[in-house]
Design an enzyme around this catalytic site. Structure first.
Site, PDB file in Angstrom:
ATOM      1  N   SER A 141      -5.269   7.252 -13.875  1.00  0.00           N
ATOM      2  CA  SER A 141      -5.583   6.220 -14.874  1.00  0.00           C
ATOM      3  C   SER A 141      -4.342   5.350 -15.016  1.00  0.00           C
ATOM      4  CB  SER A 141      -5.890   6.906 -16.213  1.00  0.00           C
ATOM      5  OG  SER A 141      -5.934   5.958 -17.260  1.00  0.00           O
ATOM      6  N   TYR A 145      -4.419  12.874 -23.073  1.00  0.00           N
ATOM      7  CA  TYR A 145      -5.062  12.317 -21.871  1.00  0.00           C
ATOM      8  C   TYR A 145      -3.980  11.785 -20.929  1.00  0.00           C
ATOM      9  CZ  TYR A 145      -8.127   9.226 -19.092  1.00  0.00           C
ATOM     10  OH  TYR A 145      -8.793   8.600 -18.076  1.00  0.00           O
ATOM     11  N   LYS A 193      -3.011  12.671 -17.026  1.00  0.00           N
ATOM     12  CA  LYS A 193      -3.058  11.676 -15.946  1.00  0.00           C
ATOM     13  C   LYS A 193      -1.678  11.460 -15.311  1.00  0.00           C
ATOM     14  CE  LYS A 193      -7.508  11.009 -16.037  1.00  0.00           C
ATOM     15  NZ  LYS A 193      -8.347  11.448 -14.913  1.00  0.00           N
TER      16      LYS A 193
HETATM   17  N1  LIG Z   1     -13.742   4.688 -17.813  1.00  0.00           N
HETATM   18  C1  LIG Z   1     -12.455   4.385 -17.927  1.00  0.00           C
HETATM   19  O1  LIG Z   1     -12.067   3.484 -18.696  1.00  0.00           O
HETATM   20  C2  LIG Z   1     -11.441   5.119 -17.091  1.00  0.00           C
HETATM   21  C3  LIG Z   1     -10.166   4.553 -16.984  1.00  0.00           C
HETATM   22  C4  LIG Z   1      -9.196   5.219 -16.237  1.00  0.00           C
HETATM   23  C5  LIG Z   1      -9.508   6.408 -15.606  1.00  0.00           C
HETATM   24  N2  LIG Z   1     -10.757   6.937 -15.724  1.00  0.00           N
HETATM   25  C6  LIG Z   1     -11.023   8.193 -15.037  1.00  0.00           C
HETATM   26  O2  LIG Z   1     -12.073   7.989 -14.128  1.00  0.00           O
HETATM   27  C7  LIG Z   1     -12.729   9.235 -13.859  1.00  0.00           C
HETATM   28  C8  LIG Z   1     -14.226   9.045 -13.970  1.00  0.00           C
HETATM   29  O3  LIG Z   1     -14.526   8.717 -15.313  1.00  0.00           O
HETATM   30  P1  LIG Z   1     -15.716   7.733 -15.733  1.00  0.00           P
HETATM   31  O4  LIG Z   1     -15.127   6.674 -16.566  1.00  0.00           O
HETATM   32  O5  LIG Z   1     -16.540   7.383 -14.573  1.00  0.00           O
HETATM   33  O6  LIG Z   1     -16.480   8.690 -16.752  1.00  0.00           O
HETATM   34  P2  LIG Z   1     -17.961   9.293 -16.782  1.00  0.00           P
HETATM   35  O7  LIG Z   1     -18.028  10.108 -18.009  1.00  0.00           O
HETATM   36  O8  LIG Z   1     -18.960   8.191 -16.583  1.00  0.00           O
HETATM   37  O9  LIG Z   1     -17.984  10.216 -15.479  1.00  0.00           O
HETATM   38  C9  LIG Z   1     -17.276  11.421 -15.411  1.00  0.00           C
HETATM   39  C10 LIG Z   1     -18.165  12.450 -14.705  1.00  0.00           C
HETATM   40  O10 LIG Z   1     -17.405  13.665 -14.613  1.00  0.00           O
HETATM   41  C11 LIG Z   1     -18.288  14.736 -14.916  1.00  0.00           C
HETATM   42  N3  LIG Z   1     -17.547  15.894 -15.405  1.00  0.00           N
HETATM   43  C12 LIG Z   1     -16.971  16.066 -16.615  1.00  0.00           C
HETATM   44  N4  LIG Z   1     -16.446  17.289 -16.701  1.00  0.00           N
HETATM   45  C13 LIG Z   1     -16.678  17.912 -15.519  1.00  0.00           C
HETATM   46  C14 LIG Z   1     -16.373  19.193 -15.006  1.00  0.00           C
HETATM   47  N5  LIG Z   1     -15.737  20.104 -15.747  1.00  0.00           N
HETATM   48  N6  LIG Z   1     -16.752  19.485 -13.743  1.00  0.00           N
HETATM   49  C15 LIG Z   1     -17.429  18.579 -12.992  1.00  0.00           C
HETATM   50  N7  LIG Z   1     -17.760  17.354 -13.435  1.00  0.00           N
HETATM   51  C16 LIG Z   1     -17.383  17.024 -14.677  1.00  0.00           C
HETATM   52  C17 LIG Z   1     -19.232  14.182 -15.987  1.00  0.00           C
HETATM   53  O11 LIG Z   1     -20.421  14.948 -16.095  1.00  0.00           O
HETATM   54  C18 LIG Z   1     -19.453  12.765 -15.486  1.00  0.00           C
HETATM   55  O12 LIG Z   1     -20.573  12.689 -14.634  1.00  0.00           O
HETATM   56  C19 LIG Z   1     -12.140  10.237 -14.846  1.00  0.00           C
HETATM   57  O13 LIG Z   1     -11.157  11.013 -14.196  1.00  0.00           O
HETATM   58  C20 LIG Z   1     -11.510   9.342 -15.902  1.00  0.00           C
HETATM   59  O14 LIG Z   1     -10.450   9.986 -16.572  1.00  0.00           O
HETATM   60  C21 LIG Z   1     -11.734   6.312 -16.443  1.00  0.00           C
END
Ligand SMILES: NC(=O)c1ccc[n+]([C@@H]2O[C@H](COP(=O)([O-])OP(=O)(O)OC[C@H]3O[C@@H](n4cnc5c(N)ncnc54)[C@H](O)[C@@H]3O)[C@@H](O)[C@H]2O)c1
Length: 277
Positions: free
Chosen positions: A152, A167, A171
């Site tokens: 992130s 968080y 990260k």
């Molecule tokens: N959305 C944002 O603003 C953002 C920004 C920076 C980084 N991220 C990172 O991107 C990645 C994806 O996040 P996203 O935004 O698509 O969120 P999201 O919630 O849409 O998707 C995350 C997925 O991970 C799955 N998940 C959660 N816990 C789990 C586990 N223990 N085992 C297996 N699967 C699991 C969830 O069921 C979900 O389908 C994450 O690592 C998040 O930290 C997101």
């Protein structure tokens, strides 16, 4: 920069096979769609069985081979067993996206032991388990291979606008693991990247019990996951290690690095002074 060439560098995704964790939603699902559109086969893993089933149905029309597995990335055994199943079903694995992750907002002292264990279990140990069990699949053949973990922007600076220190701590760990892995794999031809998105419009905040209003608002107006996925694949092809999405963090990063470098300057002044006496 460009990765080593002891095996062919990743030129395209046609005929490759990719493991994606957190594939049922958000960035993971968008990566799956972008990869399928480029001719890749998919091994999709998520803890959300219903979401995973919906993703499989949605991707069925692409005609690509798709294997799904419900797992918890915080479980070493789950990831080990998934790796074995994916390899047995799909054969050679070329791409790994350690992408599953959760929000863990809240002031540090307000979080319970369970919160800490969950955040590090999923966001950090999820990646460690990927290194332990998915990476060996990439080593088994000499074809192009690339290992990507989703960190992130919060993996490089702590955003004071959101109470998200825990968080950020997870990260920062993902960035450190990725930097170490890139060094360890230099010369093997296996590419490594770390995806450091700014806010992306996904359900991540809705799934969280902790998300602050400011975080929810940033995510609601974030970059579309499809754009993130397409940019990530292009950056991988270009051999980029750090992959960012549009954010306003540049001045904050500059300020952070300037503070660190200034402190280093002062340290060398102390040393010089000591040496002079
Ligand atoms: N959305 C944002 O603003 C953002 C920004 C920076 C980084 N991220 C990172 O991107 C990645 C994806 O996040 P996203 O935004 O698509 O969120 P999201 O919630 O849409 O998707 C995350 C997925 O991970 C799955 N998940 C959660 N816990 C789990 C586990 N223990 N085992 C297996 N699967 C699991 C969830 O069921 C979900 O389908 C994450 O690592 C998040 O930290 C997101």
């Amino acid at each position: 920069m460009t990765q080593s060439d002891s095996r062919p560098h990743l030129q395209d995704f046609e005929g490759k096979t990719a493991i994606i964790t957190g594939a049922a939603s958000g960035i993971g699902l968008a990566l799956a769609e972008a990869l399928a559109a480029r001719g890749a086969d998919l091994a999709l893993a998520d803890i959300d069985a219903r979401g995973l089933d919906a993703a499989r149905k949605r991707l069925a029309s692409t005609g690509r081979r798709i294997c799904t597995r419900v797992l918890d990335v915080s479980s070493d055994a789950d990831v080990r067993d998934a790796a074995a199943e994916f390899e047995a079903t799909l054969g050679r694995i070329h791409l790994v996206f350690n992408n599953a992750g959760i929000d863990m907002s809240g002031e540090l002292a307000s979080l319970s032991e369970q919160d800490w264990t969950r955040a590090f279990g999923i966001n950090v140990f999820g990646v460690i388990h990927g290194i332990r069990h998915f990476l060996p699949l990439l080593r088994r053949h000499g074809e192009p291979a690339h290992f990507v973990s989703t960190a992130s922007g919060a993996g490089l600076w702590v955003n004071g606008d959101f109470p998200m220190g825990a968080y950020a701590a997870t990260k920062y760990s993902v960035v450190a693991l990725s930097e170490a892995l890139e060094q360890e794999l230099r010369g093997t031809g296996i590419g490594v990247s770390v995806l450091c998105p700014g806010p992306v419009k996904t359900p991540i905040a809705e799934r969280s019990n902790h998300a602050s209003e400011s975080f929810r608002a940033a995510v609601a107006t974030g970059t579309a996951p499809e754009l993130v996925a397409n940019h990530t694949l292009e950056a991988m092809r270009a051999g980029e290690f750090y992959i960012f999405t549009p954010t306003r963090m540049r001045p904050r990063l500059e300020a952070r690095f300037a503070r660190i470098l200034d402190a280093l300057e002062r340290a060398s002044a102390v040393t010089t002074g000591m040496a002079a006496t």
